[in-house]
Write a protein that holds these residues in place. Sequence first.
Motif, PDB file in Angstrom:
ATOM      1  N   LYS A  23      -8.255   6.554   4.940  1.00  0.00           N
ATOM      2  CA  LYS A  23      -8.695   5.164   4.706  1.00  0.00           C
ATOM      3  C   LYS A  23      -9.023   4.440   6.005  1.00  0.00           C
ATOM      4  O   LYS A  23      -9.962   3.639   6.057  1.00  0.00           O
ATOM      5  N   CYS A  24      -8.272   4.751   7.037  1.00  0.00           N
ATOM      6  CA  CYS A  24      -8.492   4.046   8.304  1.00  0.00           C
ATOM      7  C   CYS A  24      -9.784   4.476   8.991  1.00  0.00           C
ATOM      8  O   CYS A  24     -10.241   3.813   9.932  1.00  0.00           O
ATOM      9  N   SER A  25     -10.385   5.575   8.520  1.00  0.00           N
ATOM     10  CA  SER A  25     -11.584   6.091   9.192  1.00  0.00           C
ATOM     11  C   SER A  25     -12.879   5.576   8.568  1.00  0.00           C
ATOM     12  O   SER A  25     -13.965   5.862   9.080  1.00  0.00           O
ATOM     13  N   VAL A  26     -12.778   4.835   7.444  1.00  0.00           N
ATOM     14  CA  VAL A  26     -13.991   4.381   6.770  1.00  0.00           C
ATOM     15  C   VAL A  26     -14.090   2.857   6.822  1.00  0.00           C
ATOM     16  O   VAL A  26     -13.085   2.146   6.900  1.00  0.00           O
ATOM     17  N   SER A  53      -7.840   8.778  -4.380  1.00  0.00           N
ATOM     18  CA  SER A  53      -6.722   8.208  -3.611  1.00  0.00           C
ATOM     19  C   SER A  53      -5.593   7.708  -4.495  1.00  0.00           C
ATOM     20  O   SER A  53      -4.456   7.602  -4.038  1.00  0.00           O
ATOM     21  N   GLY A  54      -5.904   7.353  -5.732  1.00  0.00           N
ATOM     22  CA  GLY A  54      -4.910   6.707  -6.589  1.00  0.00           C
ATOM     23  C   GLY A  54      -4.750   5.227  -6.317  1.00  0.00           C
ATOM     24  O   GLY A  54      -3.908   4.560  -6.919  1.00  0.00           O
ATOM     25  N   ASP A  55      -5.574   4.660  -5.424  1.00  0.00           N
ATOM     26  CA  ASP A  55      -5.489   3.234  -5.095  1.00  0.00           C
ATOM     27  C   ASP A  55      -6.211   2.396  -6.153  1.00  0.00           C
ATOM     28  O   ASP A  55      -7.231   2.825  -6.717  1.00  0.00           O
ATOM     29  N   MET A  81       1.249  11.720  -5.646  1.00  0.00           N
ATOM     30  CA  MET A  81       0.848  10.976  -6.848  1.00  0.00           C
ATOM     31  C   MET A  81       1.779   9.780  -7.053  1.00  0.00           C
ATOM     32  O   MET A  81       2.978   9.852  -6.809  1.00  0.00           O
ATOM     33  N   ASN A  82       1.209   8.684  -7.503  1.00  0.00           N
ATOM     34  CA  ASN A  82       1.975   7.488  -7.814  1.00  0.00           C
ATOM     35  C   ASN A  82       3.099   7.808  -8.812  1.00  0.00           C
ATOM     36  O   ASN A  82       2.891   8.496  -9.810  1.00  0.00           O
ATOM     37  N   ARG A  83       4.320   7.321  -8.535  1.00  0.00           N
ATOM     38  CA  ARG A  83       5.457   7.640  -9.412  1.00  0.00           C
ATOM     39  C   ARG A  83       5.264   7.104 -10.824  1.00  0.00           C
ATOM     40  O   ARG A  83       5.680   7.717 -11.808  1.00  0.00           O
TER      41      ARG A  83
END
Length: 612
Positions: free
Chosen positions: A30-33, A95-97, A1-3
């Motif tokens: 992420k690299c697979s999509v 992803s939290g992105d 999780m993002n700090r």
Amino acid sequence: MNRTLEHILPKVQKPARYTGGEYNAVVKEKCSVTTRFALCFPDTYEIGMSNLGCRILYGVMNQRPDVWCERCYAPWGDMEEEMRREGLLLYGLESGDPIADFHIIGFSLGYEMAYSNVLNMLDLAGLPLRSADRKGLTPLVVAGGTCCYNPEPLAPFIDFFVLGEGEEVTLEYIDLYQRAQEEGWSKEELLQEAARIPGIYVPSLYEVTYHEDGRVAAITPKEGAPATVTKRIIQDMDKAYFPVKTIIPSTEIVHDRVMLELFRGCIRGCRFCQAGYAYRPVRSRSPELLARYGKEACEDSGYQEMTLSSLSSTDYPCLLQLCDDLLDYCAPRDIGLSLPSLRADTFSMNLMERLQRVRKGGLTFAPEAGTQRLRDAINKNLREEDLLQSCRTAFSGGWSGVKLYFMLGLPTETDEDVLGIADLARKVYFTWRECTPNKARGVRITVSTSWFVPKPHTAFQWEAQIPVEEYQRRVDLLRDALKRDKSITYNWHDPQTSYLEAIFSRGDRRLADVLEWAWEHGAKFDAWSEYFDYQRWMDALSACGLDGDFYAHRVREKDELFPWAVPSVGVSREFLWRERELCYQSVTTPDCRSRCSACGANKMLTGGRTCG
């Protein structure tokens, strides 16, 4: 999780809204999509997670190995405040992105009062609000849902709107987006090509002009855009995706249960009902498939409640067969089975006996109007005796509560019709007294009224909403008539939000300025009393030189060009006008199973099938 998120969460209510990590949530590398999609719902986690349409689209997209769909909901005020203080951008739950880094951002629009949250979420993502100010191909901002049948108030903010059911068209525009990326298209080139996909409306490809009195003068397509964009439908519901394995929320949500969608559409043709027209034609799932889906979903989720969902569940032709199959599974496992959308003329002893095998839920009926004349005028096709017979059945079977829903301000309504609501509620009470096996338990009869809002693509799209003062007078009239009835509770809807709903549901593109002004001055979560500020919206209209009554309280002429002239639900304008004329004669139209009324929706079906 993002700090930063870890630092924020202890300071906010219901932190589970913002953490993700739920059972059955989809996480990919992420690299697979090739394409990342942020599926945004402009309300709280609890509301958005209860939306079956979003669950379906989430599953449809994540079935594809090259697409990763993540969820995003509007953060409540305390969370938003912390996010802005810490500089944390709106992010996808999986992803939290930041969603600004995703390729496509899609909003689900089901209620006009959520529009301010769309702007707020774009701003929280760090993105320009207006489509013209987002120059690049990424992110593409799209929207779908029932509000898109009049998308004009949001038109300057959205790159394109998806009309109708999204299972197929969503994958089609994702394919187009991937092609645009590979070939280095500009955003303008993508939008021109997107307009060629059936069911996609690109507002920037239409020029709107106005008469001096404010009415729309012309809507002119540009660069080959179609004059009409007709909604998309799924032809065969048995082949449509159903989310058997669905996300199990980490905190309580509004509809925390298995939801089985019996069919889409409605055979009834109530003249006020946008959903009834927008979801035509009727298409059902087979009972065998539904029973299998329901059992598998309960096994996977552990839910102890199942709801049979549709616009009118008791119109499903195989309902008793389906209930028998499901109850054989549910009863020994103490799983509740509920039918939330019952018609009073189809609630039978057979159905009641089946529902008694599991826990009794509440019974809700929607007569909509208090007299037979007005029910005929709105084409409700419900007789008083049907309602009372259904209540006899229920009360004899041990039910001790019923909710009755009505509307105030329907076309042709008189004081006699308003007082008829009180009279009908009393007849329900006396029915209970006659039929209940246990008077000691008492009875709970709840009468609720909403303020009628004329909606696009209905027979009443030409009508005026009654003034707020007149609505309040009718509320007071009904409240006084029910005062002496201690077993009857009366609830009525707030008129201020209904007035704004009427403005935005039939509004034009100029309302975008009103929306943006209100947002800049703090508008958000306008469906919630904690945040709604009526005066702010009145100030916004004034600041932009627009009159709310022009949109809400004005009768349209027969041939007036509507702001929503380009989107089509597949039902002809001529049919809707004919239905409006029949309203003023209090003449009903048979349901679609009894006789086809040639509304036009039947033409959307292939293979010679018939609607209903």
